[in-house]
Design an enzyme around this catalytic site. Structure first.
Site, PDB file in Angstrom:
ATOM      1  N   THR A  36      90.622  12.598  31.881  1.00 36.44           N
ATOM      2  CA  THR A  36      90.539  11.213  32.343  1.00 36.44           C
ATOM      3  C   THR A  36      89.106  10.846  32.711  1.00 36.44           C
ATOM      4  O   THR A  36      88.592   9.792  32.302  1.00 36.44           O
ATOM      5  CB  THR A  36      91.458  11.000  33.562  1.00 36.44           C
ATOM      6  OG1 THR A  36      92.821  11.230  33.179  1.00 36.44           O
ATOM      7  CG2 THR A  36      91.317   9.593  34.117  1.00 36.44           C
ATOM      8  N   ASP A  69      91.945   9.060  25.898  1.00 32.60           N
ATOM      9  CA  ASP A  69      93.023   8.628  26.792  1.00 32.60           C
ATOM     10  C   ASP A  69      94.398   9.021  26.254  1.00 32.60           C
ATOM     11  O   ASP A  69      95.379   9.035  26.994  1.00 32.60           O
ATOM     12  CB  ASP A  69      92.930   7.107  26.997  1.00 32.60           C
ATOM     13  CG  ASP A  69      93.948   6.601  27.994  1.00 32.60           C
ATOM     14  OD1 ASP A  69      94.017   7.169  29.110  1.00 32.60           O
ATOM     15  OD2 ASP A  69      94.693   5.655  27.679  1.00 32.60           O
ATOM     16  N   ASP A  72      95.352  12.905  27.989  1.00 33.80           N
ATOM     17  CA  ASP A  72      95.534  13.349  29.375  1.00 33.80           C
ATOM     18  C   ASP A  72      96.993  13.382  29.798  1.00 33.80           C
ATOM     19  O   ASP A  72      97.448  14.327  30.435  1.00 33.80           O
ATOM     20  CB  ASP A  72      94.685  12.516  30.352  1.00 33.80           C
ATOM     21  CG  ASP A  72      94.863  11.019  30.165  1.00 33.80           C
ATOM     22  OD1 ASP A  72      95.714  10.597  29.359  1.00 33.80           O
ATOM     23  OD2 ASP A  72      94.114  10.253  30.817  1.00 33.80           O
ATOM     24  N   GLY A  73      97.748  12.335  29.413  1.00 36.51           N
ATOM     25  CA  GLY A  73      99.158  12.314  29.774  1.00 36.51           C
ATOM     26  C   GLY A  73      99.948  13.412  29.085  1.00 36.51           C
ATOM     27  O   GLY A  73     100.770  14.097  29.712  1.00 36.51           O
ATOM     28  N   ARG A  77     101.892  16.661  30.912  1.00 37.98           N
ATOM     29  CA  ARG A  77     103.301  17.016  30.722  1.00 37.98           C
ATOM     30  C   ARG A  77     103.440  18.426  30.154  1.00 37.98           C
ATOM     31  O   ARG A  77     104.338  19.178  30.545  1.00 37.98           O
ATOM     32  CB  ARG A  77     103.971  15.997  29.791  1.00 37.98           C
ATOM     33  CG  ARG A  77     104.128  14.612  30.408  1.00 37.98           C
ATOM     34  CD  ARG A  77     104.941  13.691  29.520  1.00 37.98           C
ATOM     35  NE  ARG A  77     104.242  13.392  28.269  1.00 37.98           N
ATOM     36  CZ  ARG A  77     103.384  12.393  28.111  1.00 37.98           C
ATOM     37  NH1 ARG A  77     103.085  11.602  29.143  1.00 37.98           N
ATOM     38  NH2 ARG A  77     102.804  12.179  26.943  1.00 37.98           N
ATOM     39  N   ASP A  90      94.395   8.005  36.146  1.00 35.86           N
ATOM     40  CA  ASP A  90      94.337   7.542  34.756  1.00 35.86           C
ATOM     41  C   ASP A  90      94.315   6.026  34.689  1.00 35.86           C
ATOM     42  O   ASP A  90      93.518   5.427  33.963  1.00 35.86           O
ATOM     43  CB  ASP A  90      95.537   8.108  33.991  1.00 35.86           C
ATOM     44  CG  ASP A  90      95.519   7.704  32.527  1.00 35.86           C
ATOM     45  OD1 ASP A  90      94.451   7.786  31.901  1.00 35.86           O
ATOM     46  OD2 ASP A  90      96.582   7.304  32.007  1.00 35.86           O
ATOM     47  N   ASP A  94      91.022   4.015  33.394  1.00 34.68           N
ATOM     48  CA  ASP A  94      91.196   3.249  32.162  1.00 34.68           C
ATOM     49  C   ASP A  94      90.635   1.841  32.338  1.00 34.68           C
ATOM     50  O   ASP A  94      89.904   1.335  31.474  1.00 34.68           O
ATOM     51  CB  ASP A  94      92.683   3.152  31.788  1.00 34.68           C
ATOM     52  CG  ASP A  94      93.185   4.411  31.129  1.00 34.68           C
ATOM     53  OD1 ASP A  94      92.375   5.316  30.833  1.00 34.68           O
ATOM     54  OD2 ASP A  94      94.415   4.509  30.909  1.00 34.68           O
TER      55      ASP A  94
END
Length: 209
Positions: A36, A69, A72-73, A77, A90, A94
């Site tokens: 991030t 971007d 990162d998510g 997970r 995040d 962003d």
């Protein structure tokens, strides 16, 4: 009003780009929060390049920063490190990264030698695009805080990153100033998206009672 084919594209990106990229980053031992912050730093570099008049390079770097971007998510997970603070970080960075690009464009306009009238119009368009873009992102976050989860809208962050980055690249390859027109489209469609998303959230809140 979902865009036809958008979810199919998102699923394909998740399968063929996000997941393999997140696996590579996991192997390298990079944390989701680090991704991030790196993505934000890349966007700041892009803003500096644009402010210095290097639109082509700035556009390419911004697209790279926006692309980070995606990971990162998925990485959070995959590693079990997804957290409320990570999601907050995040979301904030962003918005800051995108805002930094608008600042870079504004500084470029001030130094580019445009006529005063054109310069004023250009700056107004930049501000409108910034305001409505941030408004769209804020509505999603505010809706989620109220229990209404939606990514609907014609101009989401993904589309904005692609259009802004691609527009800068195109502008850097031509002698005609394309970015005012591209930013005007971003401003108009983001304004429409803001009210579109507000209406969607209202419907979801009504359903939830």
């Amino acid at each position: 009003m979902p865009i036809p084919g958008r979810e199919e594209v998102r699923r394909s990106l998740s399968r063929f780009v996000e997941t393999p990229g997140a696996r590579l980053l996991k192997m390298l031992g990079v944390s989701p929060n680090a991704i991030t912050l790196i993505g934000f730093a890349v966007c700041v570099v892009a803003a500096y390049l644009v402010s210095s008049g290097w639109l082509l390079a700035g556009g390419l770097v911004f697209l790279a920063g926006g692309g980070l971007d995606m990971f990162d998510g998925a990485l959070a997970r995959m590693t079990g490190k997804d957290s409320s603070f990570g999601a907050l970080l995040d979301s904030v960075f962003d918005r800051l990264g995108e805002a930094a690009l608008f600042v870079g464009i504004g500084l470029y306009v001030l130094d580019a030698g445009f006529g005063e009238g054109f310069q004023r119009i250009y700056m107004v368009i930049i501000l409108l695009a910034l305001i409505f873009s941030q408004g769209v992102s804020y509505l999603r976050a505010r809706g989620e805080g109220l229990g209404a989860f939606t990514r609907d809208g014609l101009m989401t962050r993904t589309e904005r990153v692609i259009i802004l980055g691609g527009g800068l690249v195109a502008d850097g390859l031509t002698t005609f100033p394309l970015m005012p027109w591209i930013l005007l489209v971003v401003a108009i469609v983001s304004c429409f998206t803001l009210f579109q998303r507000m209406w969607t959230i209202r419907g979801l809140l009504d359903e939830n009672g």
